[in-house]
Enzyme design. Structure first.
Site, PDB file in Angstrom:
ATOM      1  N   CYS A 116      -6.688   8.125   0.263  1.00  0.00           N
ATOM      2  CA  CYS A 116      -6.990   7.048  -0.675  1.00  0.00           C
ATOM      3  C   CYS A 116      -8.437   6.432  -0.576  1.00  0.00           C
ATOM      4  O   CYS A 116      -8.938   5.890  -1.409  1.00  0.00           O
ATOM      5  CB  CYS A 116      -5.864   6.006  -0.587  1.00  0.00           C
ATOM      6  SG  CYS A 116      -4.086   6.638  -0.715  1.00  0.00           S
ATOM      7  N   HIS A 263      -8.744   0.517  -4.968  1.00  0.00           N
ATOM      8  CA  HIS A 263      -7.968   1.715  -5.024  1.00  0.00           C
ATOM      9  C   HIS A 263      -6.596   1.381  -5.653  1.00  0.00           C
ATOM     10  O   HIS A 263      -5.788   0.528  -5.125  1.00  0.00           O
ATOM     11  CB  HIS A 263      -7.690   2.353  -3.650  1.00  0.00           C
ATOM     12  CG  HIS A 263      -6.601   3.569  -3.608  1.00  0.00           C
ATOM     13  ND1 HIS A 263      -6.386   4.535  -4.431  1.00  0.00           N
ATOM     14  CD2 HIS A 263      -5.382   3.276  -2.955  1.00  0.00           C
ATOM     15  CE1 HIS A 263      -5.215   5.221  -4.290  1.00  0.00           C
ATOM     16  NE2 HIS A 263      -4.572   4.366  -3.103  1.00  0.00           N
ATOM     17  N   ASN A 293      -0.714   6.292  -8.610  1.00  0.00           N
ATOM     18  CA  ASN A 293      -1.641   6.221  -7.616  1.00  0.00           C
ATOM     19  C   ASN A 293      -2.058   7.678  -7.663  1.00  0.00           C
ATOM     20  O   ASN A 293      -1.525   8.782  -7.315  1.00  0.00           O
ATOM     21  CB  ASN A 293      -0.855   5.971  -6.512  1.00  0.00           C
ATOM     22  CG  ASN A 293      -1.743   6.181  -5.131  1.00  0.00           C
ATOM     23  OD1 ASN A 293      -2.767   6.615  -5.176  1.00  0.00           O
ATOM     24  ND2 ASN A 293      -1.380   5.441  -4.270  1.00  0.00           N
TER      25      ASN A 293
HETATM   26  O1  UT7 Z   1      -2.123   4.871  -1.648  1.00  0.00           O
HETATM   27  C1  UT7 Z   1      -2.000   4.981  -0.199  1.00  0.00           C
HETATM   28  C2  UT7 Z   1      -1.310   3.710   0.165  1.00  0.00           C
HETATM   29  N1  UT7 Z   1       0.015   3.399  -0.326  1.00  0.00           N
HETATM   30  C3  UT7 Z   1       0.444   2.205  -0.416  1.00  0.00           C
HETATM   31  O2  UT7 Z   1      -0.394   1.446  -0.344  1.00  0.00           O
HETATM   32  C4  UT7 Z   1       1.909   2.232  -0.914  1.00  0.00           C
HETATM   33  C5  UT7 Z   1       2.583   0.996  -0.059  1.00  0.00           C
HETATM   34  N2  UT7 Z   1       3.931   0.867  -0.439  1.00  0.00           N
HETATM   35  C6  UT7 Z   1       4.219   0.473  -1.574  1.00  0.00           C
HETATM   36  O3  UT7 Z   1       3.620   0.717  -2.609  1.00  0.00           O
HETATM   37  C7  UT7 Z   1       5.917   0.230  -1.560  1.00  0.00           C
HETATM   38  O4  UT7 Z   1       6.521   0.399  -0.422  1.00  0.00           O
HETATM   39  C8  UT7 Z   1       6.721   1.276  -2.237  1.00  0.00           C
HETATM   40  C9  UT7 Z   1       6.525   1.302  -3.815  1.00  0.00           C
HETATM   41  C10 UT7 Z   1       6.718   2.716  -1.933  1.00  0.00           C
HETATM   42  C11 UT7 Z   1       8.388   1.001  -2.346  1.00  0.00           C
HETATM   43  O5  UT7 Z   1       8.689  -0.476  -2.474  1.00  0.00           O
HETATM   44  P1  UT7 Z   1       9.518  -1.334  -1.733  1.00  0.00           P
HETATM   45  O6  UT7 Z   1       9.565  -2.626  -2.197  1.00  0.00           O
HETATM   46  O7  UT7 Z   1       8.926  -1.273  -0.231  1.00  0.00           O
HETATM   47  O8  UT7 Z   1      10.925  -0.530  -1.714  1.00  0.00           O
HETATM   48  P2  UT7 Z   1      11.693  -0.042  -0.249  1.00  0.00           P
HETATM   49  O9  UT7 Z   1      11.042   1.341   0.078  1.00  0.00           O
HETATM   50  O10 UT7 Z   1      11.867  -1.049   0.624  1.00  0.00           O
HETATM   51  O11 UT7 Z   1      13.008   0.282  -1.146  1.00  0.00           O
HETATM   52  C12 UT7 Z   1      13.755  -0.604  -1.796  1.00  0.00           C
HETATM   53  C13 UT7 Z   1      15.266  -0.071  -2.186  1.00  0.00           C
HETATM   54  C14 UT7 Z   1      15.854   0.982  -1.444  1.00  0.00           C
HETATM   55  O12 UT7 Z   1      17.233   0.762  -1.449  1.00  0.00           O
HETATM   56  P3  UT7 Z   1      18.182   0.227  -0.383  1.00  0.00           P
HETATM   57  O13 UT7 Z   1      17.985   0.573   0.620  1.00  0.00           O
HETATM   58  O14 UT7 Z   1      17.720  -1.418  -0.675  1.00  0.00           O
HETATM   59  O15 UT7 Z   1      19.484   0.245  -1.201  1.00  0.00           O
HETATM   60  C15 UT7 Z   1      15.478   2.168  -1.825  1.00  0.00           C
HETATM   61  O16 UT7 Z   1      16.397   3.135  -1.493  1.00  0.00           O
HETATM   62  O17 UT7 Z   1      14.713   0.808  -3.183  1.00  0.00           O
HETATM   63  C16 UT7 Z   1      15.341   2.179  -3.097  1.00  0.00           C
HETATM   64  N3  UT7 Z   1      14.255   3.010  -3.847  1.00  0.00           N
HETATM   65  C17 UT7 Z   1      14.144   3.241  -5.236  1.00  0.00           C
HETATM   66  N4  UT7 Z   1      15.043   2.943  -6.116  1.00  0.00           N
HETATM   67  C18 UT7 Z   1      15.088   3.366  -7.648  1.00  0.00           C
HETATM   68  C19 UT7 Z   1      13.262   3.744  -3.203  1.00  0.00           C
HETATM   69  N5  UT7 Z   1      12.489   4.418  -4.105  1.00  0.00           N
HETATM   70  C20 UT7 Z   1      13.421   4.134  -5.403  1.00  0.00           C
HETATM   71  C21 UT7 Z   1      12.996   4.594  -6.690  1.00  0.00           C
HETATM   72  N6  UT7 Z   1      13.970   4.171  -7.680  1.00  0.00           N
HETATM   73  N7  UT7 Z   1      12.013   5.485  -7.152  1.00  0.00           N
END
Ligand code: UT7
Length: 336
Positions: A116, A263, A293
């Site tokens: 990135c 980014h 992204n």
């Molecule tokens: O570009 C390089 C750098 N990258 C970044 O900076 C990305 C940084 N991270 C993020 O943007 C976020 O952490 C994500 C967008 C990847 C994820 O969002 P989050 O709010 O951190 O969600 P999470 O991973 O904690 O997941 C929350 C819930 C989980 O379910 P439970 O365990 O709460 O039941 C996941 O299983 O959301 C679920 N989940 C989804 N649900 C529907 C994860 N992905 C999805 C999805 N659709 N695509």
């Protein structure tokens, strides 16, 4: 004599194929509301089988526009710096392909592997070659083909909904006015967290037979892994640090920023950064809603669109900032 460098031309290319959040929800257990709330993304572009796009070829399409807008020709380019985490081949890199595809002389071609932060690392590298007087025009490209390598089953949903394909390019050219162009760049890394956002195999550390042996029943998992929340928490801290570092180096304040191009990792990260610097909406550019992204391509695509929309003008202070896999992070302070 030390020169400066400035961006003389910008271009972008994204594949025609639009993939909406609803399209993804047909492939895996996800939905438009989750994706928009957590990331801001509405749609992204994916290369379609047979459309002829590759990481290098998309880079060429963006580069052709950037070169034309710079008012020069392919023959004037002295060096290529190509940033990508998704090269067409394991080796060689995409830079040499651009040299060939664009019919350039046997100029140097360098690939940058900083994910990135790749575009800012590439820009900073090009800037150094120009500053020392070694080269006059350097073509800097960021391009990614993510869609071919993502897990579009529910297992991969937290990663695969985020990433999109595309390319952006800039022509960096010699500038004699030391108050104009790239004023400074700030580059960092912290390899301790390398595997928090990584594609571990296939690699020399994990060859394909080993992966198959470990997972005899399953699909072979050479998909990227991301510890999303950990990456998010580090991103917001490092974005702020590296922007402050750039401002301090040039005796500038946040009020002096005309345009911040972060980014495009996640709209929530950009908004967090915007709030912490108390920047107004017209000081920050986001287009992750349309493209997802695109890693090394995200900053040059966003910068190109901001410029096309008249939001980056002569004399403006433009700040580029990135954070991502490595971890690596970087900023660049530019007087347009
Ligand atoms: O570009 C390089 C750098 N990258 C970044 O900076 C990305 C940084 N991270 C993020 O943007 C976020 O952490 C994500 C967008 C990847 C994820 O969002 P989050 O709010 O951190 O969600 P999470 O991973 O904690 O997941 C929350 C819930 C989980 O379910 P439970 O365990 O709460 O039941 C996941 O299983 O959301 C679920 N989940 C989804 N649900 C529907 C994860 N992905 C999805 C999805 N659709 N695509």
């Amino acid at each position: 004599m030390m020169y400066n460098s400035r961006i003389a031309g910008l271009g972008k290319y994204v594949p025609e194929n639009i993939v909406t959040n609803d399209d993804l929800s047909k492939m895996m257990d996800t939905n438009d509301q989750w994706i928009q709330e957590r990331t801001g993304i509405k749609q992204r572009r994916h290369i379609k089988k047979g459309d002829g796009n590759t990481t290098a070829k998309m880079g060429v399409k963006a580069a052709e526009i950037a070169i034309e807008r710079a008012g020069i020709t392919v023959k004037d380019i002295d060096m290529i710096v190509f940033a990508t985490l998704s090269p067409d081949y394991y080796f060689p890199g995409c830079g040499v392909q651009v040299q060939h595809l664009m019919g350039m002389d046997t100029i140097p071609a360098l690939d940058v592997r900083n994910q990135c932060s790749g575009f800012i690392y590439a820009l900073a590298t090009a800037d150094q070659f120009i500053k020392t007087g070694m080269y006059k025009n350097v073509l800097v490209i960021g391009s990614e083909n993510h869609s071919g390598g993502l897990d579009f089953t529910t297992r991969g949903r937290s990663v695969s909904v985020i990433f999109g394909d595309g390319a952006g390019a800039a022509v960096l050219t010699r500038e004699e006015d030391s108050n104009k162009g790239v004023l400074s760049s700030h580059l960092h890394s912290e390899g301790e967290h390398a595997l928090e956002l990584a594609l571990e195999g296939p690699s020399t550390n994990k060859w394909v037979p080993e992966i198959i042996e470990e997972n005899p029943q399953e699909n072979i998992p050479y998909y990227p892994y991301m510890n999303g929340q950990f990456v998010f928490k580090n991103a917001v801290v490092r974005f702020a640090e590296v922007i402050n570092e750039g401002l301090a180096k040039n005796d500038l304040k946040t009020d002096d920023i005309d345009m911040l191009i972060p980014h495009q990792a996640n709209l929530r990260i950009s908004q967090f950064v915007q709030r912490s610097f108390k920047l107004s909406d017209h000081q920050v550019y986001n287009n992750i809603q349309k493209y997802g992204n695109t890693t090394a391509a995200s900053i040059p695509i966003a910068l190109t669109e901001a410029w096309e929309e008249g939001k980056v003008k002569e004399g403006d202070l433009v700040v580029l900032a990135a954070f991502g896999s490595g971890f690596t992070w970087a900023s660049s302070i530019i007087r347009w």
